[in-house]
Design a protein around this motif. Sequence first.
Motif, PDB file in Angstrom:
ATOM      1  N   ASP A  11       0.693  -1.158   0.030  1.00 39.24           N
ATOM      2  CA  ASP A  11      -0.064  -0.094  -0.134  1.00 39.24           C
ATOM      3  C   ASP A  11       0.798   1.313   0.176  1.00 39.24           C
ATOM      4  O   ASP A  11       0.281   2.420  -0.077  1.00 39.24           O
ATOM      5  N   HIS A  12       2.139   1.056   0.131  1.00 36.31           N
ATOM      6  CA  HIS A  12       3.123   2.377   0.120  1.00 36.31           C
ATOM      7  C   HIS A  12       3.615   2.624  -1.244  1.00 36.31           C
ATOM      8  O   HIS A  12       4.424   1.776  -1.476  1.00 36.31           O
ATOM      9  N   PRO A  13       3.437   3.819  -1.829  1.00 35.97           N
ATOM     10  CA  PRO A  13       3.956   3.798  -2.929  1.00 35.97           C
ATOM     11  C   PRO A  13       5.542   3.925  -2.929  1.00 35.97           C
ATOM     12  O   PRO A  13       6.326   3.594  -3.866  1.00 35.97           O
ATOM     13  N   VAL A  14       5.946   4.444  -1.685  1.00 34.49           N
ATOM     14  CA  VAL A  14       7.519   4.529  -1.676  1.00 34.49           C
ATOM     15  C   VAL A  14       8.058   3.177  -1.486  1.00 34.49           C
ATOM     16  O   VAL A  14       9.008   2.810  -2.308  1.00 34.49           O
ATOM     17  N   VAL A  15       7.431   2.231  -1.210  1.00 34.28           N
ATOM     18  CA  VAL A  15       7.757   0.752  -0.812  1.00 34.28           C
ATOM     19  C   VAL A  15       7.723   0.147  -2.282  1.00 34.28           C
ATOM     20  O   VAL A  15       8.714  -0.447  -2.805  1.00 34.28           O
ATOM     21  N   ALA A  17       8.011   1.824  -5.107  1.00 33.02           N
ATOM     22  CA  ALA A  17       9.069   2.252  -5.922  1.00 33.02           C
ATOM     23  C   ALA A  17      10.394   1.653  -5.559  1.00 33.02           C
ATOM     24  O   ALA A  17      11.198   1.373  -6.377  1.00 33.02           O
ATOM     25  N   GLY A  18      10.579   1.607  -4.515  1.00 32.41           N
ATOM     26  CA  GLY A  18      11.910   0.887  -3.894  1.00 32.41           C
ATOM     27  C   GLY A  18      12.280  -0.588  -4.475  1.00 32.41           C
ATOM     28  O   GLY A  18      13.146  -0.917  -4.806  1.00 32.41           O
ATOM     29  N   LEU A  19      11.007  -1.312  -4.337  1.00 34.42           N
ATOM     30  CA  LEU A  19      11.242  -2.664  -4.731  1.00 34.42           C
ATOM     31  C   LEU A  19      11.169  -2.909  -6.421  1.00 34.42           C
ATOM     32  O   LEU A  19      12.164  -3.530  -7.044  1.00 34.42           O
ATOM     33  N   ALA A  21      12.630  -0.642  -8.181  1.00 34.97           N
ATOM     34  CA  ALA A  21      14.113   0.034  -8.399  1.00 34.97           C
ATOM     35  C   ALA A  21      14.736  -1.241  -8.310  1.00 34.97           C
ATOM     36  O   ALA A  21      16.173  -1.498  -9.119  1.00 34.97           O
ATOM     37  N   LYS A 115      11.327  -6.436   5.557  1.00 31.85           N
ATOM     38  CA  LYS A 115      11.655  -5.486   4.612  1.00 31.85           C
ATOM     39  C   LYS A 115      13.071  -5.008   4.923  1.00 31.85           C
ATOM     40  O   LYS A 115      13.542  -4.190   3.882  1.00 31.85           O
TER      41      LYS A 115
ATOM     42  N   HIS B  12      15.513   0.687   6.635  1.00 28.87           N
ATOM     43  CA  HIS B  12      15.103  -0.444   5.560  1.00 28.87           C
ATOM     44  C   HIS B  12      15.683  -0.211   4.124  1.00 28.87           C
ATOM     45  O   HIS B  12      15.222   1.018   3.436  1.00 28.87           O
ATOM     46  N   VAL B  14      14.896  -1.243   1.289  1.00 28.47           N
ATOM     47  CA  VAL B  14      13.868  -1.209   0.374  1.00 28.47           C
ATOM     48  C   VAL B  14      13.407   0.356   0.286  1.00 28.47           C
ATOM     49  O   VAL B  14      13.293   0.822  -0.766  1.00 28.47           O
ATOM     50  N   VAL B  15      13.171   0.708   1.491  1.00 29.19           N
ATOM     51  CA  VAL B  15      12.427   2.166   1.656  1.00 29.19           C
ATOM     52  C   VAL B  15      13.561   3.305   1.101  1.00 29.19           C
ATOM     53  O   VAL B  15      13.173   4.067   0.264  1.00 29.19           O
ATOM     54  N   ALA B  17      15.749   2.659  -1.225  1.00 31.32           N
ATOM     55  CA  ALA B  17      15.572   2.641  -2.750  1.00 31.32           C
ATOM     56  C   ALA B  17      14.595   3.123  -3.186  1.00 31.32           C
ATOM     57  O   ALA B  17      14.571   4.060  -4.384  1.00 31.32           O
ATOM     58  N   GLY B  18      13.346   3.101  -2.560  1.00 30.67           N
ATOM     59  CA  GLY B  18      12.073   3.821  -3.264  1.00 30.67           C
ATOM     60  C   GLY B  18      12.108   5.170  -3.070  1.00 30.67           C
ATOM     61  O   GLY B  18      11.720   5.840  -3.903  1.00 30.67           O
ATOM     62  N   LEU B  19      12.589   5.835  -1.981  1.00 32.11           N
ATOM     63  CA  LEU B  19      12.736   7.279  -1.927  1.00 32.11           C
ATOM     64  C   LEU B  19      13.733   7.930  -2.805  1.00 32.11           C
ATOM     65  O   LEU B  19      13.611   8.813  -3.529  1.00 32.11           O
ATOM     66  N   ALA B  21      14.641   6.507  -5.636  1.00 35.38           N
ATOM     67  CA  ALA B  21      13.877   6.592  -6.911  1.00 35.38           C
ATOM     68  C   ALA B  21      13.096   7.389  -7.259  1.00 35.38           C
ATOM     69  O   ALA B  21      12.791   8.269  -8.352  1.00 35.38           O
ATOM     70  N   MET B  22      12.268   7.762  -6.269  1.00 36.41           N
ATOM     71  CA  MET B  22      11.166   8.629  -6.456  1.00 36.41           C
ATOM     72  C   MET B  22      11.743  10.093  -6.501  1.00 36.41           C
ATOM     73  O   MET B  22      11.092  11.034  -7.005  1.00 36.41           O
ATOM     74  N   LYS B 115       4.374   7.760   5.030  1.00 36.47           N
ATOM     75  CA  LYS B 115       4.898   6.863   4.205  1.00 36.47           C
ATOM     76  C   LYS B 115       3.959   6.386   2.959  1.00 36.47           C
ATOM     77  O   LYS B 115       4.600   6.215   1.867  1.00 36.47           O
ATOM     78  N   ASP B 116       2.663   6.390   3.446  1.00 39.39           N
ATOM     79  CA  ASP B 116       1.966   6.278   2.229  1.00 39.39           C
ATOM     80  C   ASP B 116       1.237   7.475   1.481  1.00 39.39           C
ATOM     81  O   ASP B 116       0.247   7.103   0.627  1.00 39.39           O
TER      82      ASP B 116
END
Lengths: 218, 218
Positions: A11-15, A17-19, A21, A115, B12, B14-15, B17-19, B21-22, B115-116
Motif C-alpha cells: 500500500d506504500h508508493p514509496v515501498v 518504488a523501492g522494490l 528499482a 523489509k 530499510h 527497500v524504503v 531505494a524507493g525514496l 528512485a522517487m 510513508k503512504d
Amino acid sequence: MNDIRVLLVDDHPVVRAGLRAMLSDFEGITVAAEAADGGAALAELSRLHTLGEPADVVLMDLQMGAGMDGVTATGRIKAGDAGQPAPPVLILTTYDSDADILAAVEAGASGYMLKDAPPEQIRQAVVAAAAGQTALAPEVAARLLGRIRNPEPALSAREIQLLELVATGLGNRAIARQLFISEATVKTHLVHIYGKLGVDNRTAAISVATQRRIIRRF
Amino acid sequence: MNDIRVLLVDDHPVVRAGLRAMLSDFEGITVAAEAADGGAALAELSRLHTLGEPADVVLMDLQMGAGMDGVTATGRIKAGDAGQPAPPVLILTTYDSDADILAAVEAGASGYMLKDAPPEQIRQAVVAAAAGQTALAPEVAARLLGRIRNPEPALSAREIQLLELVATGLGNRAIARQLFISEATVKTHLVHIYGKLGVDNRTAAISVATQRRIIRRF
DNA sequence: GCCACGATCAACCTTTTGGTTGATGCCCGG
DNA sequence: CCGGGCATCAACCAAAAGGTTGATCGTGGC
C-alpha cells in the motif's frame, strides 16, 4: 530464458518504488505489475492471466492501510480466485510476529521475508519462490524452530473471550456480570491466563496478547 | 539554481531505494547520501559538511531497527552535533500517533509526513522544508487541528510517556524506577490521566488511549 | 471406567491500585 | 507579578487485583 515476472502488492508508493528499482537492477527479474491492496492484486493477476503473461511470483505485504489485507489475499490467490495455476506468494513485510508468520503460512505463502533484509537476500527469495521452493528470512526461520522446540500453551476460547473484555478496561466484577459467572471464576481464569502468557498482571497480559495477536487490536 | 540536497535516513534498504528512485524523478532534488540509523545520519551530515556540500534537508524515519532512533537523532542534529547550521529535519514515517508526532515536533522536526503519502505530496514537503517552511501531512494536520478545537484529551508529553509504560504491563513501582521518579508521582500522573480520559483504571486508560491513537500499539 | 482438562465457585490472605488531600517548585502568559 | 498548568513528592485509606488452596461438574479420549 524468460525473466521472472513479479507482481508487487504494497500500500506504500514509496515501498513499491523501492522494490521496483531494486528488482529492476537484477538480471532475470521483471516487475510485471503493481497493486496497492489485496483486491487490486487479485484483479491484476486476472488481468495478467488473460493477457497471456501471468505473474510468476507475487511479492505481498501483510499490512495494508485499506482494502483486503495480505493474508486474506494470499488465501484467495491460493484458492484459485485469480486463475489457475496460482503463483507462489512471497510475503515481504515489516514485522515477524508469530501470529503473522503462522497466518501467512496457513494461507499458503511460500516464503516470508522482512523489509529490512539486504537486497541480495530478497533477490534470492524471489528466485527461489519462482522455482517453487520456499524461502524464509533467517530471523523467521529461527523463530519457527524455537517455537517447535518449546510450543507455547494455547489459550482456551473462554480465556480469550475473557481477555478481550479485560482489554476494554472492565474490572473483574463487571466481567463476571457480563459473562454470567462469579468474580471468583474470573480471577481463576486470569491466573491461568497469566501462567500461559508468562506475566503477572492484566495489563502485561494485554500487552503480550496484543503483540502475539491473540486478541484483536482496536 | 542548485538542487536540494537530501539525506535519507531509514533502516530499510527497500524504503531507501524507493525514496531515492522517487526523489530522483523530481526536478531540483538530489539524494546526497543515505544512512541506516541515527548515528550514521550524524556521521553522514558531518562528512557532507566537511566536503563543503552540506545537506539541505534530512528525510528521517522514526522507527529504526537498531541504533539511534529518529527522535533522538533529530534532537542531536538540531542541537548542532553534526555541524552548524542544522538542516531542517522532515519526518517520514509509517505511524501518526500523538506520541510520535509530539516527540518529533519537540525534538525540532520541521515536518511530519506519512510513508503512504502520494509522491507529489512528499516532493512538496521536501521543497517546503528546504525553504525553511513546515509541512504536515493532511492527516497529521487534521489531528493537530482537531486537538486544538477539542481541548478534551490534552495529555502532556510526560503523561503520554507514562501511559506507554503502563501499556507494556509495568506496575507503578517499575514505572517509577524507569522514569527516576517516586511511586507517588506515578500515581498522581495516573489520576490526572484517568481524569482526562474519563476512565478509572489503567486498562481502561490504555483502551481509550489506543482507540484515540494517543499511544501506539501493534 | 478413569483420567485430564476446562469451567465453575468459595474462603482467605497479600500486594497493588485508586482516590484524596496537601504541599513545593517551575515556567509561561496576561 | 500573579494565576494556572505541569511535575514532583508524602501520607493515608478504601477498593481492586493478585495468589493459594481446595472443591464440584462435564466432556472427551484412551
